[in-house]
Design an enzyme around this catalytic site. Structure first.
Site, PDB file in Angstrom:
ATOM      1  N   ASP A  10     -17.652  86.962  18.322  1.00  8.83           N
ATOM      2  CA  ASP A  10     -16.561  86.413  19.126  1.00  8.83           C
ATOM      3  C   ASP A  10     -15.302  87.209  18.809  1.00  8.83           C
ATOM      4  O   ASP A  10     -15.243  87.928  17.813  1.00  8.83           O
ATOM      5  CB  ASP A  10     -16.357  84.926  18.787  1.00  8.83           C
ATOM      6  CG  ASP A  10     -15.221  84.303  19.570  1.00  8.83           C
ATOM      7  OD1 ASP A  10     -15.197  84.473  20.805  1.00  8.83           O
ATOM      8  OD2 ASP A  10     -14.328  83.683  18.957  1.00  8.83           O
ATOM      9  N   SER A  11     -14.265  87.011  19.625  1.00  4.79           N
ATOM     10  CA  SER A  11     -12.985  87.632  19.333  1.00  4.79           C
ATOM     11  C   SER A  11     -12.377  87.060  18.047  1.00  4.79           C
ATOM     12  O   SER A  11     -11.449  87.639  17.505  1.00  4.79           O
ATOM     13  CB  SER A  11     -12.034  87.393  20.500  1.00  4.79           C
ATOM     14  OG  SER A  11     -11.937  86.006  20.768  1.00  4.79           O
ATOM     15  N   TYR A  42      -8.723  88.234  22.919  1.00  2.00           N
ATOM     16  CA  TYR A  42      -9.266  89.125  23.930  1.00  2.00           C
ATOM     17  C   TYR A  42      -8.822  88.682  25.340  1.00  2.00           C
ATOM     18  O   TYR A  42      -8.817  89.485  26.268  1.00  2.00           O
ATOM     19  CB  TYR A  42     -10.802  89.111  23.892  1.00  2.00           C
ATOM     20  CG  TYR A  42     -11.459  89.911  22.778  1.00  2.00           C
ATOM     21  CD1 TYR A  42     -10.725  90.441  21.710  1.00  2.00           C
ATOM     22  CD2 TYR A  42     -12.831  90.128  22.795  1.00  2.00           C
ATOM     23  CE1 TYR A  42     -11.345  91.157  20.700  1.00  2.00           C
ATOM     24  CE2 TYR A  42     -13.464  90.862  21.790  1.00  2.00           C
ATOM     25  CZ  TYR A  42     -12.717  91.375  20.742  1.00  2.00           C
ATOM     26  OH  TYR A  42     -13.350  92.087  19.756  1.00  2.00           O
ATOM     27  N   GLY A  43      -8.503  87.415  25.462  1.00  2.00           N
ATOM     28  CA  GLY A  43      -8.205  86.826  26.784  1.00  2.00           C
ATOM     29  C   GLY A  43      -7.228  87.621  27.631  1.00  2.00           C
ATOM     30  O   GLY A  43      -7.467  87.847  28.821  1.00  2.00           O
ATOM     31  N   CYS A  73     -18.210  84.945  22.932  1.00  2.00           N
ATOM     32  CA  CYS A  73     -16.893  84.998  23.578  1.00  2.00           C
ATOM     33  C   CYS A  73     -17.053  85.095  25.097  1.00  2.00           C
ATOM     34  O   CYS A  73     -17.723  86.004  25.607  1.00  2.00           O
ATOM     35  CB  CYS A  73     -16.158  86.225  23.051  1.00  2.00           C
ATOM     36  SG  CYS A  73     -14.525  86.453  23.760  1.00  2.00           S
ATOM     37  N   ASN A  74     -16.423  84.185  25.802  1.00  2.00           N
ATOM     38  CA  ASN A  74     -16.505  84.200  27.272  1.00  2.00           C
ATOM     39  C   ASN A  74     -15.850  85.457  27.843  1.00  2.00           C
ATOM     40  O   ASN A  74     -16.351  86.041  28.804  1.00  2.00           O
ATOM     41  CB  ASN A  74     -15.810  82.972  27.851  1.00  2.00           C
ATOM     42  CG  ASN A  74     -16.578  81.698  27.606  1.00  2.00           C
ATOM     43  OD1 ASN A  74     -17.243  81.188  28.489  1.00  2.00           O
ATOM     44  ND2 ASN A  74     -16.513  81.170  26.387  1.00  2.00           N
ATOM     45  N   THR A  75     -14.716  85.865  27.261  1.00  2.00           N
ATOM     46  CA  THR A  75     -14.016  87.035  27.786  1.00  2.00           C
ATOM     47  C   THR A  75     -14.865  88.301  27.587  1.00  2.00           C
ATOM     48  O   THR A  75     -14.948  89.143  28.483  1.00  2.00           O
ATOM     49  CB  THR A  75     -12.634  87.173  27.104  1.00  2.00           C
ATOM     50  OG1 THR A  75     -11.963  85.916  27.153  1.00  2.00           O
ATOM     51  CG2 THR A  75     -11.784  88.213  27.797  1.00  2.00           C
ATOM     52  N   GLU A 152      -6.010  76.183  18.035  1.00  2.00           N
ATOM     53  CA  GLU A 152      -5.939  76.777  16.703  1.00  2.00           C
ATOM     54  C   GLU A 152      -4.887  76.094  15.840  1.00  2.00           C
ATOM     55  O   GLU A 152      -4.983  76.081  14.618  1.00  2.00           O
ATOM     56  CB  GLU A 152      -5.711  78.287  16.797  1.00  2.00           C
ATOM     57  CG  GLU A 152      -6.923  78.951  17.435  1.00  2.00           C
ATOM     58  CD  GLU A 152      -7.109  80.420  17.116  1.00  2.00           C
ATOM     59  OE1 GLU A 152      -6.323  80.990  16.340  1.00  2.00           O
ATOM     60  OE2 GLU A 152      -8.065  80.994  17.668  1.00  2.00           O
ATOM     61  N   CYS A 184     -14.487  78.830  27.805  1.00  2.00           N
ATOM     62  CA  CYS A 184     -13.797  79.479  26.684  1.00  2.00           C
ATOM     63  C   CYS A 184     -14.265  78.800  25.414  1.00  2.00           C
ATOM     64  O   CYS A 184     -14.445  77.576  25.386  1.00  2.00           O
ATOM     65  CB  CYS A 184     -12.281  79.335  26.850  1.00  2.00           C
ATOM     66  SG  CYS A 184     -11.340  79.937  25.434  1.00  2.00           S
ATOM     67  N   THR A 185     -14.435  79.608  24.368  1.00  2.00           N
ATOM     68  CA  THR A 185     -14.964  79.088  23.103  1.00  2.00           C
ATOM     69  C   THR A 185     -14.172  77.904  22.542  1.00  2.00           C
ATOM     70  O   THR A 185     -14.734  77.060  21.860  1.00  2.00           O
ATOM     71  CB  THR A 185     -14.912  80.210  22.047  1.00  2.00           C
ATOM     72  OG1 THR A 185     -13.616  80.827  22.099  1.00  2.00           O
ATOM     73  CG2 THR A 185     -15.991  81.237  22.287  1.00  2.00           C
ATOM     74  N   HIS A 186     -12.863  77.883  22.796  1.00  2.00           N
ATOM     75  CA  HIS A 186     -12.014  76.879  22.160  1.00  2.00           C
ATOM     76  C   HIS A 186     -12.023  75.514  22.846  1.00  2.00           C
ATOM     77  O   HIS A 186     -11.663  74.511  22.265  1.00  2.00           O
ATOM     78  CB  HIS A 186     -10.572  77.370  22.134  1.00  2.00           C
ATOM     79  CG  HIS A 186     -10.324  78.489  21.173  1.00  2.00           C
ATOM     80  ND1 HIS A 186     -10.992  79.687  21.252  1.00  2.00           N
ATOM     81  CD2 HIS A 186      -9.490  78.581  20.108  1.00  2.00           C
ATOM     82  CE1 HIS A 186     -10.565  80.477  20.274  1.00  2.00           C
ATOM     83  NE2 HIS A 186      -9.656  79.830  19.579  1.00  2.00           N
TER      84      HIS A 186
HETATM   85  N1  DGL Z   1     -13.098  83.705  22.519  1.00  2.00           N
HETATM   86  C1  DGL Z   1     -12.256  83.786  23.684  1.00  2.00           C
HETATM   87  C2  DGL Z   1     -13.084  83.329  24.917  1.00  2.00           C
HETATM   88  O1  DGL Z   1     -14.033  82.576  24.823  1.00  2.00           O
HETATM   89  C3  DGL Z   1     -10.997  82.973  23.548  1.00  2.00           C
HETATM   90  C4  DGL Z   1     -10.000  83.568  22.580  1.00  2.00           C
HETATM   91  C5  DGL Z   1      -9.475  84.920  22.993  1.00  2.00           C
HETATM   92  O2  DGL Z   1      -8.696  85.020  23.950  1.00  2.00           O
HETATM   93  O3  DGL Z   1      -9.848  85.882  22.335  1.00  2.00           O
HETATM   94  O4  DGL Z   1     -12.787  83.740  26.002  1.00  2.00           O
END
Ligand code: DGL
Length: 266
Positions: A10-11, A42-43, A73-75, A152, A184-186
């Protein structure tokens, strides 16, 4: 049978929601997790940059002998999945296709909401994946960039988070979605708040859970599942700020992170 670890990246911290879902579904699998905490988020980054970072992480994981890679990570999945698959000697699973599949299965009306980072939403990757499964679906997407820092900070139920959520989700509410993908992971950590804002009639789809279910299938189909060992050892690595990863990461993982090593990439 294959007892090599499963690579998950993940990012940063958020992918621990995917690791958690994997631990629950696959108790015999050992996970090697990499969080790119030096370069998160990464977003907002360009697709080229996200692809380059993701390819570096893939090379690291493959170098460590993983048998498959989960792009938590979705991005990264949105911008880099095809690129990673074309370079990988092992199966690579992303979070978008499983999330889209779960959303299509759950939606009655075919009006489906997707929320994610600016990069994920701009890529249109969820929309394409949903429409590939249900061409007549209407997809209403909203980027929710402030959700990542709110989560976070631990502001899951803070009045400020609610105010922001009401604003971001208004277009989804207005268009009458019956399903919303947490792209998104969060976002799984905001579930109670999002449910309250969207109303009980809207079903939230957790991509992390859908992805873990997909990994179960993928490992079984390729004969890559681990033997039935009792307590596989998980390894966590980050590119920076290991104390924060351990502190904040506990909330995502739901358990203590004992040892985390620092591996600067790039
Ligand atoms: N992990 C990123 C996602 O799922 C979210 C955090 C980021 O922007 O890096 O898109």
């Amino acid at each position: 049978m294959n007892d090599a670890p499963l690579g998950v990246f993940d990012s940063g911290i958020g992918g621990l929601t995917v690791a958690r879902a994997l631990f629950e579904r696959l108790p015999h699998e050992a996970v090697l997790y990499f969080g790119d905490t030096a370069r998160v988020p990464y977003g907002p980054k360009s697709p080229e940059t996200v692809r380059r970072y993701s390819a570096e992480i893939l090379a690291y994981l493959i170098g460590r002998g993983v048998k498959a890679v989960v792009v938590a990570c979705n991005t990264s999945t949105a911008h880099a999945l095809d690129h990673l698959r074309s370079r990988a000697s092992v199966p690579v699973v992303g979070v978008i296709e499983p999330g889209a599949r779960a959303a299509v299965a759950a939606s009655r009306s075919g009006t489906i909401g997707v929320i994610g980072t600016v990069g994920t939403v701009a890529s249109g990757a969820y929309e394409r994946a949903i429409k590939a499964l249900r061409p007549d679906a209407t997809v209403v997407s909203a980027a929710c960039p402030l959700f990542v820092p709110l989560v976070e900070e631990g502001w899951f139920d803070h009045p400020a988070a609610e105010l922001i959520a009401r604003d971001y989700l208004e277009p989804l509410r207005r268009s009458g979605v019956d399903v919303v993908v947490l792209g998104c992971t969060h976002y799984p950590l905001l579930k109670p708040l999002l449910q309250r804002v969207l109303g009980a009639g809207v079903q939230l789809i957790d991509s992390a859970e859908a992805t873990a279910a997909q990994v179960v299938k993928e490992l079984a189909a390729r004969g890559l599942a681990a033997s039935a060992r009792p307590r596989p050892e998980h390894v966590f690595a980050v590119s920076d700020d290991e104390p924060r990863f351990r502190r904040v990461g506990e909330r995502f993982l739901g358990e203590r992170l004992k040892q985390v090593s620092v591996v600067p990439l790039g």
